[in-house]
Write a protein that holds these residues in place. Structure first.
Motif, PDB file in Angstrom:
ATOM      1  N   ASN A 161       0.642  -1.249  -0.379  1.00  0.00           N
ATOM      2  CA  ASN A 161       0.251   0.159  -0.375  1.00  0.00           C
ATOM      3  C   ASN A 161       0.834   0.911  -0.477  1.00  0.00           C
ATOM      4  OD1 ASN A 161      -2.318  -1.436   0.247  1.00  0.00           O
ATOM      5  ND2 ASN A 161      -1.972  -1.987   2.280  1.00  0.00           N
ATOM      6  N   VAL A 162       0.577   1.680  -1.186  1.00  0.00           N
ATOM      7  CA  VAL A 162       2.437   2.859  -1.284  1.00  0.00           C
ATOM      8  C   VAL A 162       1.493   4.309  -0.899  1.00  0.00           C
ATOM      9  CG1 VAL A 162       3.424   3.853  -2.626  1.00  0.00           C
ATOM     10  CG2 VAL A 162       2.892   1.962  -3.413  1.00  0.00           C
ATOM     11  N   GLU A 163       1.910   4.618   0.006  1.00  0.00           N
ATOM     12  CA  GLU A 163       1.621   6.087   0.553  1.00  0.00           C
ATOM     13  C   GLU A 163       1.600   7.139   0.068  1.00  0.00           C
ATOM     14  OE1 GLU A 163       2.320   9.283   4.474  1.00  0.00           O
ATOM     15  OE2 GLU A 163       3.228   7.389   4.378  1.00  0.00           O
ATOM     16  N   THR A 164       0.214   8.690  -0.138  1.00  0.00           N
ATOM     17  CA  THR A 164       0.199   9.596  -0.728  1.00  0.00           C
ATOM     18  C   THR A 164       1.306   9.935   0.243  1.00  0.00           C
ATOM     19  OG1 THR A 164      -1.913   9.417   1.036  1.00  0.00           O
ATOM     20  CG2 THR A 164      -2.239   9.651  -0.948  1.00  0.00           C
ATOM     21  N   HIS A 165       2.661  10.168  -0.069  1.00  0.00           N
ATOM     22  CA  HIS A 165       3.723  10.769   0.502  1.00  0.00           C
ATOM     23  C   HIS A 165       3.863  12.083   0.322  1.00  0.00           C
ATOM     24  CE1 HIS A 165       7.697  10.148   2.415  1.00  0.00           C
ATOM     25  NE2 HIS A 165       6.855   9.656   3.446  1.00  0.00           N
ATOM     26  N   GLU A 166       4.699  12.637   0.447  1.00  0.00           N
ATOM     27  CA  GLU A 166       4.803  13.989  -0.168  1.00  0.00           C
ATOM     28  C   GLU A 166       5.418  14.452  -0.766  1.00  0.00           C
ATOM     29  OE1 GLU A 166       6.602  13.042   2.951  1.00  0.00           O
ATOM     30  OE2 GLU A 166       6.158  13.746   4.347  1.00  0.00           O
ATOM     31  N   GLU A 167       5.789  13.236  -2.154  1.00  0.00           N
ATOM     32  CA  GLU A 167       6.340  13.975  -3.380  1.00  0.00           C
ATOM     33  C   GLU A 167       5.374  13.519  -4.044  1.00  0.00           C
ATOM     34  OE1 GLU A 167       6.782   9.495  -2.243  1.00  0.00           O
ATOM     35  OE2 GLU A 167       7.677  11.313  -0.986  1.00  0.00           O
ATOM     36  N   ILE A 168       4.977  12.244  -3.641  1.00  0.00           N
ATOM     37  CA  ILE A 168       3.521  12.007  -4.922  1.00  0.00           C
ATOM     38  C   ILE A 168       1.990  12.611  -4.871  1.00  0.00           C
ATOM     39  CG2 ILE A 168       3.194   9.879  -4.012  1.00  0.00           C
ATOM     40  CD1 ILE A 168       3.248   8.229  -6.479  1.00  0.00           C
ATOM     41  N   THR A 169       1.677  13.207  -6.179  1.00  0.00           N
ATOM     42  CA  THR A 169      -0.035  13.521  -6.303  1.00  0.00           C
ATOM     43  C   THR A 169      -0.757  12.180  -6.310  1.00  0.00           C
ATOM     44  OG1 THR A 169      -0.337  13.257  -8.520  1.00  0.00           O
ATOM     45  CG2 THR A 169       0.673  15.664  -7.667  1.00  0.00           C
ATOM     46  N   SER A 170      -2.308  12.367  -5.879  1.00  0.00           N
ATOM     47  CA  SER A 170      -2.916  11.763  -5.755  1.00  0.00           C
ATOM     48  C   SER A 170      -3.052  10.837  -7.170  1.00  0.00           C
ATOM     49  CB  SER A 170      -4.328  11.304  -5.209  1.00  0.00           C
ATOM     50  OG  SER A 170      -4.427  13.240  -5.807  1.00  0.00           O
ATOM     51  N   ILE A 187      -3.255   1.525  -1.592  1.00  0.00           N
ATOM     52  CA  ILE A 187      -2.545   2.943  -0.925  1.00  0.00           C
ATOM     53  C   ILE A 187      -2.804   2.831  -0.124  1.00  0.00           C
ATOM     54  CG2 ILE A 187      -3.267   5.245  -1.297  1.00  0.00           C
ATOM     55  CD1 ILE A 187      -4.184   5.211  -4.344  1.00  0.00           C
ATOM     56  N   THR A 188      -2.008   3.831   0.921  1.00  0.00           N
ATOM     57  CA  THR A 188      -2.111   4.441   2.636  1.00  0.00           C
ATOM     58  C   THR A 188      -2.564   5.280   2.448  1.00  0.00           C
ATOM     59  OG1 THR A 188      -0.467   2.244   3.229  1.00  0.00           O
ATOM     60  CG2 THR A 188      -0.520   4.609   4.533  1.00  0.00           C
ATOM     61  N   PHE A 189      -3.436   6.245   2.702  1.00  0.00           N
ATOM     62  CA  PHE A 189      -3.854   7.967   2.172  1.00  0.00           C
ATOM     63  C   PHE A 189      -3.589   8.316   3.658  1.00  0.00           C
ATOM     64  CE2 PHE A 189      -7.239  10.840   2.798  1.00  0.00           C
ATOM     65  CZ  PHE A 189      -6.474  11.421   1.869  1.00  0.00           C
ATOM     66  N   ASP A 190      -2.450   9.221   3.189  1.00  0.00           N
ATOM     67  CA  ASP A 190      -2.200   9.934   4.605  1.00  0.00           C
ATOM     68  C   ASP A 190      -3.307  11.197   4.417  1.00  0.00           C
ATOM     69  OD1 ASP A 190      -0.459  12.123   5.269  1.00  0.00           O
ATOM     70  OD2 ASP A 190       0.794  10.796   5.873  1.00  0.00           O
ATOM     71  N   THR A 191      -3.676  11.786   5.249  1.00  0.00           N
ATOM     72  CA  THR A 191      -4.767  13.028   5.031  1.00  0.00           C
ATOM     73  C   THR A 191      -3.840  14.359   4.860  1.00  0.00           C
ATOM     74  OG1 THR A 191      -4.874  12.315   7.921  1.00  0.00           O
ATOM     75  CG2 THR A 191      -6.895  11.587   6.047  1.00  0.00           C
ATOM     76  N   ALA A 192      -2.333  14.366   5.574  1.00  0.00           N
ATOM     77  CA  ALA A 192      -1.581  15.660   5.895  1.00  0.00           C
ATOM     78  C   ALA A 192      -0.779  15.067   4.204  1.00  0.00           C
ATOM     79  CB  ALA A 192      -1.148  15.609   7.079  1.00  0.00           C
ATOM     80  N   ASN A 193      -0.448  14.554   4.218  1.00  0.00           N
ATOM     81  CA  ASN A 193       0.392  14.995   2.400  1.00  0.00           C
ATOM     82  C   ASN A 193      -0.051  15.841   1.506  1.00  0.00           C
ATOM     83  OD1 ASN A 193       3.118  14.057   4.656  1.00  0.00           O
ATOM     84  ND2 ASN A 193       2.775  12.018   3.980  1.00  0.00           N
ATOM     85  N   VAL A 194      -1.095  14.891   1.282  1.00  0.00           N
ATOM     86  CA  VAL A 194      -1.872  15.847  -0.122  1.00  0.00           C
ATOM     87  C   VAL A 194      -1.901  17.322   0.068  1.00  0.00           C
ATOM     88  CG1 VAL A 194      -3.220  13.731  -0.683  1.00  0.00           C
ATOM     89  CG2 VAL A 194      -4.183  15.547   0.752  1.00  0.00           C
ATOM     90  N   ALA A 195      -2.115  17.901   1.008  1.00  0.00           N
ATOM     91  CA  ALA A 195      -2.100  19.108   0.918  1.00  0.00           C
ATOM     92  C   ALA A 195      -0.399  19.579   0.671  1.00  0.00           C
ATOM     93  CB  ALA A 195      -1.979  19.413   2.654  1.00  0.00           C
ATOM     94  N   VAL A 196       0.601  18.703   0.791  1.00  0.00           N
ATOM     95  CA  VAL A 196       1.727  19.707   0.059  1.00  0.00           C
ATOM     96  C   VAL A 196       2.086  19.236  -0.731  1.00  0.00           C
ATOM     97  CG1 VAL A 196       3.768  18.639   0.427  1.00  0.00           C
ATOM     98  CG2 VAL A 196       2.790  18.691   2.562  1.00  0.00           C
ATOM     99  N   ARG A 197       1.366  18.558  -2.231  1.00  0.00           N
ATOM    100  CA  ARG A 197       0.714  18.664  -2.908  1.00  0.00           C
ATOM    101  C   ARG A 197      -0.334  19.324  -4.033  1.00  0.00           C
ATOM    102  NH1 ARG A 197       5.279  17.770  -3.280  1.00  0.00           N
ATOM    103  NH2 ARG A 197       5.375  19.003  -4.121  1.00  0.00           N
ATOM    104  N   GLY A 198      -0.424  20.680  -3.019  1.00  0.00           N
ATOM    105  CA  GLY A 198      -1.308  21.183  -3.355  1.00  0.00           C
ATOM    106  C   GLY A 198      -2.433  20.872  -3.511  1.00  0.00           C
TER     107      GLY A 198
END
Length: 351
Positions: A161-170, A187-198
């Motif tokens: 389950n690949v994370e919505t990490h700071e570097e990748i968009t959903s 997918i590992t959905f990280d609720t906070a990291n997606v904001a880093v990708r706007g």
């Protein structure tokens, strides 16, 4: 949905063995632990050690999830311990971890593409902006690597389950899952990291929801900067995320809600949406979501001015000694309230 905790940000985790961590999490009222690496349970994947930890978790009614490390071949040199486990073969080490986890009933495994370079600042802290190998090449290499692991994952009934990490968009992550196959990759959905990708956390949750099998849960504080925004981590219910929308999107999959807290900082990260280099590197950027984040930042600033939440200076300041525990406990209480179907009351205790 169960409420669990991520091992790497669990208060005092560095001083606890896996059974002690599970025991402490259970005593706090949590229902599972998301170990970032299966090697935390046994550095050598010793089957007896793994079985012992699994048995201890079952006796406490705790769910276990774990991870296998990064799957972007351009990031794997940053994990020499994994390569060493495989006798120099990184892929072999990951297969060993997949099989070791499956032997004790762990079939949901964390991964991500890259590491955030905390010793750097600005765009180059993200591997997305590397110039030695561009981001599309990293995505292609990651997809190919996951395709190579897919037969082993399918044979073991397991998902990476690949994370919505700071570097990748959903958007990019959904494409990877669909290309490799959702029977092997989730997918590992990280609720906070997606904001880093706007991206809006609520909109991103809806995009990834069909493939979510695990989560990292925390809230977001947003602060305006000259070239965009800065994101900080705060407990669930104390930031800007629309938790009702996020949980409604995740409800059909019912993943464990694994609280990923803070340890040494509130992880301030730049979101320079007005930097001229941003848009070309985010071809799928949704302007409405960017504008939503900007509006949420303005609302957060209003609340900070009224003394309801920490302001930018406090967020950038040092973490208080007891703050990691309060972050976890406040988040747990807010999630329980949300899952019970009522709105959480806003805590004025800073975290």
């Amino acid at each position: 949905m169960r409420i669990g905790a991520d091992s790497t940000k669990f208060p005092g985790a560095v001083r606890l063995n896996p059974v002690e961590l599970i025991d402490r999490a259970a005593k706090l009222g949590l229902e599972g632990v998301y170990f970032r690496s299966i090697l935390e349970l046994s550095p050598t994947l010793d089957r007896a050690q793994l079985q012992d930890v699994s048995q201890q978790a079952r006796e406490r009614g705790m769910r276990l999830e774990a991870g296998i490390g990064k799957v972007n071949p351009f990031s794997t040199p940053e994990a020499p311990h994994i390569r060493k486990l495989g006798g120099g073969d990184y892929r072999r080490a990951q297969i060993m971890m997949i099989e070791g986890a499956a032997a004790i009933g762990i079939h949901e495994l964390w991964s991500a593409l890259s590491n955030y370079q905390f010793h750097l600042s600005g765009l180059y802290a993200f591997d997305r902006f590397r110039t030695d190998v561009d981001w599309p090449a990293q995505l292609r290499a990651t997809t190919a690597f996951l395709k190579g692991l897919a037969p082993v994952l399918r044979a073991n009934g397991t998902h990476v389950n690949v994370e919505t990490h700071e570097e990748i968009t959903s958007f990019e992550l959904v494409r990877i899952v669909e290309e490799v196959g959702p029977d092997a990759v989730g997918i590992t959905f990280d609720t906070a990291n997606v904001a880093v990708r706007g991206e809006s956390p609520a909109a991103a949750a809806r995009r990834v929801a069909p493939y979510v099998r695990a989560t990292h849960v925390r809230d977001v504080a947003l602060v305006r900067e000259s070239d965009g925004l800065r994101r900080y981590l705060v407990p669930v219910g104390e930031g800007v995320i629309d938790w009702r929308a996020v949980l409604d999107a995740l409800a059909p999959a019912a993943p464990m809600l694994s609280i990923e807290g803070i340890i040494a900082s509130r992880a301030g990260m730049s979101v320079p949406v007005f930097d001229p280099r941003w848009a070309p590197n985010h071809p799928e950027m949704v302007i409405a979501e960017r504008d939503e984040l900007l509006a949420l930042a303005d609302d957060y600033q209003r609340r900070a001015h009224e003394g309801e939440v920490p302001d930018a200076t406090a967020l950038a300041g040092p973490v208080e000694p007891d703050e990691p525990r309060r972050f976890l406990e406040n988040s747990m209480r807010a999630l329980r309230t949300l899952l019970a179907g009522t709105r959480p009351s806003m805590s004025k205790e800073t975290a």
